[in-house]
Design a protein around this motif. Sequence first.
Motif: not given
Length: 169
Positions: A53-57
Amino acid sequence: MTSIDQLDFELLAKLTVNARAGIAELATDLGVSRNTIHMRLRRLQETGVLMGFRPVINFSAVGMPVQALVSLELDQRRLANVVEGLRGLPEVLEVKIQAGREDLLVHVAISSLEALQVLTAAIVDIEGVRKTTSTFSVATPIPFRVQPLLDHITTGTGWGRSTPAPTDL
């Protein structure tokens, strides 16, 4: 190869929209038990389907408005050295090995075109890099997405062995 069904697709779709959704929320939204969601998530992670699960930057918002794809031609015997050299450059977001004229495709985010020139000079200085070619992104009309592909591969698969698909989704 792991197969996924329509429930997995719906679960992944919900997580794509909100990766911070809790198990109880997902279970309620999908009309299944929390245990089902927990087991599905664990299976998707253990089989490597769900890798995190990764943030969208928004790179522009953090001062890196220029994105480019830098293709590299290499001395193939130096691939490991080149990859390690690229790993040490903070502007490098992703590196893909390619088949074709160029050997690697390097996705970078940088502050300016001048910074790209400095970065490509640093890349060429890595032992094993023969040549670079840069292509700039000017817009992203289709951002990275997985939903259409997941929908395509799960069409007609049902919602698992014991749970029928809800009729109101």
